[in-house]
Design an enzyme around this catalytic site. Sequence first.
Site, PDB file in Angstrom:
ATOM      1  N   HIS A  86     -27.725  41.756 108.089  1.00 17.34           N
ATOM      2  CA  HIS A  86     -27.040  41.331 109.322  1.00 17.34           C
ATOM      3  C   HIS A  86     -27.968  41.434 110.539  1.00 17.34           C
ATOM      4  CE1 HIS A  86     -22.923  41.255 107.536  1.00 17.34           C
ATOM      5  NE2 HIS A  86     -23.448  42.150 106.716  1.00 17.34           N
ATOM      6  N   ASN A 159     -16.248  40.961 107.291  1.00 14.58           N
ATOM      7  CA  ASN A 159     -16.927  39.676 107.101  1.00 14.58           C
ATOM      8  C   ASN A 159     -15.938  38.540 107.304  1.00 14.58           C
ATOM      9  OD1 ASN A 159     -19.481  40.675 106.474  1.00 14.58           O
ATOM     10  ND2 ASN A 159     -19.123  40.686 104.269  1.00 14.58           N
TER      11      ASN A 159
HETATM   12 FE1  HDD Z   1     -22.629  46.382 105.436  1.00 11.75          FE
HETATM   13  C1  HDD Z   1     -24.323  46.143 108.357  1.00 11.75           C
HETATM   14  C2  HDD Z   1     -20.257  44.179 106.624  1.00 11.75           C
HETATM   15  C3  HDD Z   1     -21.097  46.325 102.352  1.00 11.75           C
HETATM   16  C4  HDD Z   1     -24.680  48.818 104.402  1.00 11.75           C
HETATM   17  N1  HDD Z   1     -22.355  45.347 107.150  1.00 11.75           N
HETATM   18  C5  HDD Z   1     -23.163  45.384 108.243  1.00 11.75           C
HETATM   19  C6  HDD Z   1     -22.646  44.543 109.267  1.00 11.75           C
HETATM   20  C7  HDD Z   1     -21.507  43.986 108.778  1.00 11.75           C
HETATM   21  C8  HDD Z   1     -21.311  44.501 107.445  1.00 11.75           C
HETATM   22  C9  HDD Z   1     -20.587  43.011 109.486  1.00 11.75           C
HETATM   23  C10 HDD Z   1     -23.300  44.284 110.617  1.00 11.75           C
HETATM   24  C11 HDD Z   1     -22.727  45.168 111.676  1.00 11.75           C
HETATM   25  C12 HDD Z   1     -23.346  44.807 113.006  1.00 11.75           C
HETATM   26  O1  HDD Z   1     -23.036  43.729 113.519  1.00 11.75           O
HETATM   27  O2  HDD Z   1     -24.135  45.604 113.494  1.00 11.75           O
HETATM   28  N2  HDD Z   1     -21.048  45.382 104.624  1.00 11.75           N
HETATM   29  C13 HDD Z   1     -20.151  44.598 105.306  1.00 11.75           C
HETATM   30  C14 HDD Z   1     -19.037  44.286 104.443  1.00 11.75           C
HETATM   31  C15 HDD Z   1     -19.282  44.878 103.237  1.00 11.75           C
HETATM   32  C16 HDD Z   1     -20.538  45.579 103.355  1.00 11.75           C
HETATM   33  C17 HDD Z   1     -17.821  43.463 104.851  1.00 11.75           C
HETATM   34  C18 HDD Z   1     -18.443  44.885 101.992  1.00 11.75           C
HETATM   35  C19 HDD Z   1     -17.156  44.778 101.981  1.00 11.75           C
HETATM   36  N3  HDD Z   1     -22.866  47.354 103.689  1.00 11.75           N
HETATM   37  C20 HDD Z   1     -22.117  47.227 102.540  1.00 11.75           C
HETATM   38  C21 HDD Z   1     -22.530  48.204 101.567  1.00 11.75           C
HETATM   39  C22 HDD Z   1     -23.545  48.929 102.155  1.00 11.75           C
HETATM   40  C23 HDD Z   1     -23.735  48.375 103.481  1.00 11.75           C
HETATM   41  C24 HDD Z   1     -21.926  48.373 100.193  1.00 11.75           C
HETATM   42  C25 HDD Z   1     -24.362  50.080 101.621  1.00 11.75           C
HETATM   43  C26 HDD Z   1     -24.034  50.852 100.654  1.00 11.75           C
HETATM   44  N4  HDD Z   1     -24.268  47.256 106.213  1.00 11.75           N
HETATM   45  C27 HDD Z   1     -24.928  48.278 105.631  1.00 11.75           C
HETATM   46  C28 HDD Z   1     -26.012  48.869 106.512  1.00 11.75           C
HETATM   47  C29 HDD Z   1     -25.894  47.998 107.796  1.00 11.75           C
HETATM   48  C30 HDD Z   1     -24.775  47.043 107.446  1.00 11.75           C
HETATM   49  C31 HDD Z   1     -27.350  48.969 105.890  1.00 11.75           C
HETATM   50  C32 HDD Z   1     -27.150  47.326 108.315  1.00 11.75           C
HETATM   51  C33 HDD Z   1     -27.162  47.540 109.799  1.00 11.75           C
HETATM   52  C34 HDD Z   1     -26.089  48.451 110.052  1.00 11.75           C
HETATM   53  O3  HDD Z   1     -25.466  48.785 108.877  1.00 11.75           O
HETATM   54  O4  HDD Z   1     -25.770  48.903 111.130  1.00 11.75           O
HETATM   55  O5  HDD Z   1     -25.764  50.202 106.752  1.00 11.75           O
END
Ligand code: HDD
Length: 703
Positions: A86, A159
Amino acid sequence: MAKSSSRPSDQAVIHDQKLVRGDGGELHQVAQGSTPVLTTAQGGPVADDQNSLKIGARGPTVLEDFHFREKIFHFDHERIPERVVHARGYGAHGYFETFESLAKYTRADIFQRAGEKTPAFVRFSTVAGSKGSVDLARDVRGFAVKLYTQEGNWDIVGNNIPVFFIQDAIKFPDLVHSVKEEPDRAFPQAQSAHDNFWDFISLTPESMHMIMWVMSDRAIPRSFRFMEGFGVHTFRMVNAKDESTFVKFHWKPKLGLQSVAWNEAVKINGADPDFHRRDLWQSIQAGNFPEWELQLQLFDQDFADHFDFDVLDATKLIPEEILAPIPVGRLVLDRMPDNFFAETEQVAFMTQNVPPGIDFSNDPLLQGRNFSYLDTQIKRLGGPNFTHIPINAPKCPFHHFQQDGHMAIRNSAGRVNYQPNSFNDGPRESPQRGFRSFAETEQGPKQRIRAESFADHYSQARQFFISQTPPEQGHIAAALTFELSKVQTPVIRERMVSHLLHIDEGLANKVGDGLGLKAMPKPADAAIATRRDLGAAPSLSIVENGPHRFEGRKLGILVTDGTDAALLKALTAAVAKAGASFEVIAPKVGGAKASDGSLIEAQQMIGGGPSVLYDAVALLPSQAAMAGLVKESSARDFVADAFAHCKFIGYVEDAMPLLEKAGIADSLDEACVALSGPKDVAAFLQAIGALRQWAREPKVNMS
Ligand code: HDD
């Protein structure tokens, strides 16, 4: 005698003048007067920002130049790591308004009082591409909402698609590694169309439902304003009596759903890689505030037990036809950040940010996310004090004893920084007001295992596919064929088709044929046979939930010298009245002279404003300009593309030679509306509410 450090010839050009925008958006130069003095970050006024401090005019720069060193030091550290997923996103401020008390279900403060307004910040994003990638990549869109409630920040990190690729968070790094650029060659960027992604997917049958969604037009939205958002997981609401109700969160756009076609997406990425950003910026600046309704699917354990899938499995949804979501509030975005980096880039969303009254379920994807988000913020924002950044700070009173560390901005005052203490000083916990986890009973052996109730990977994928209208089904087949055509390893292509056979045989055959498979593979081994009795759910289709009016959309108006001034005036007035916007496209961006001699201001020249940037087009050239216009390939493409993308086209009789040159004069249908004068404008505006002429699609083969 010491000379002054700068001479008039060293100064930047406009020193005593600045540019300001007038009412009509035009720029004027005015004398500076009240302009603040430039300072260092320490607040010291700066005398010269054009020249570093030197020993003599041609001598070495001295270390003593603290302004130079501070400026360069800060510049050197301007970049922070981009989000691992993202990375490309765009955000806006707004508010959430509660419709009525939900005290029956939750003690969350935000849901206690009808009409209560809670400040909000929302960030939309793509997943795979890096920060500088294009807006219209085929991808899931992030829809992350931060609600600054009176009892702490609540982040719904969702999402635009209600299901996910994987069931357990431990697979997330593999999923993301596979979709991002391949590590040896560092391409493709922002593209799932490559071997690694489809290899992983074809070996991960649980992803099939999500794959149907990302191959549909949901993955190429027209704008953030026309997308749904979903919390994805099953969460809990917990009331004052500590009773729990399961809940799923849905954001419904007031303007309806709309996506672009793949061929449009490809062209938009070239013509305007910031298409989605610009769209949000322009609508909010124009006062057209995007709005979503928060709707909840609420259910109890008995209801959940009726399904043969598991409500803890994030690859499944509960169709709205089975459980109607109830509207509980609205989200309005009405202000762009003052600064993109400070707010949109530094905002830190975390699934574990929930206020008292909202709680988690055991969804293993959610459980894993609750660890990941805190961890990632420390890396990105440099330390444990990222909640001190204004965009992340709560807007309610807060008191704790956490202290020190990088960039500590507000340690608590006074002597006591621990509790319990004998001085009756500082905050204490409150069993009544504080967060109480729902006391679910857990038991069982400690093991690494996936529940049997998570084993059906195809039934809802099939249900999604059969819920689509014929054009949408065609787009899914075309997307799969395109993506798999970029896969160089034949066995991966075949393996994917072997999964599609469990979803829909017609789809599998179409894709197999499109890929030129010599023979169809056998269906993949399936843990559970596909259920064929799940009926179509119209709520899953974009076309079935599209708009019926032009509000919030954009008309492209092609003009030349001699354009009928009265018609143009009537058209632009009608567009504004409909709550829509328009751009004028002319052979030159300097504008054109209308039939009455007035200047028509243009926003684009034809080559810079192709019709893919608009929801519908109106062709108002004059006869005199036609000879030149038909020779311009960009003008012919403007018209041919609008037709090929099934758009509504309004045209004056004088535009016929252009329609002929574009090869469509003999194919005009009822979505091509003749504009003989101002009297035809109302009917045209009414017609373009439908947005596309799907009946044309089999003839133009938009995919
Ligand atoms: Fe995630 C960012 C949505 C599964 C780990 N995720 C991130 C963002 C969104 C989502 C919208 C951007 C937030 C922003 O605008 O700063 N992610 C989802 C959805 C998931 C999902 C809807 C499943 C239903 N994500 C998911 C899993 C993991 C992560 C299973 C790790 C185990 N996601 C992350 C992260 C991020 C992230 C690495 C990257 C930047 C942040 O968090 O702030 O931690």
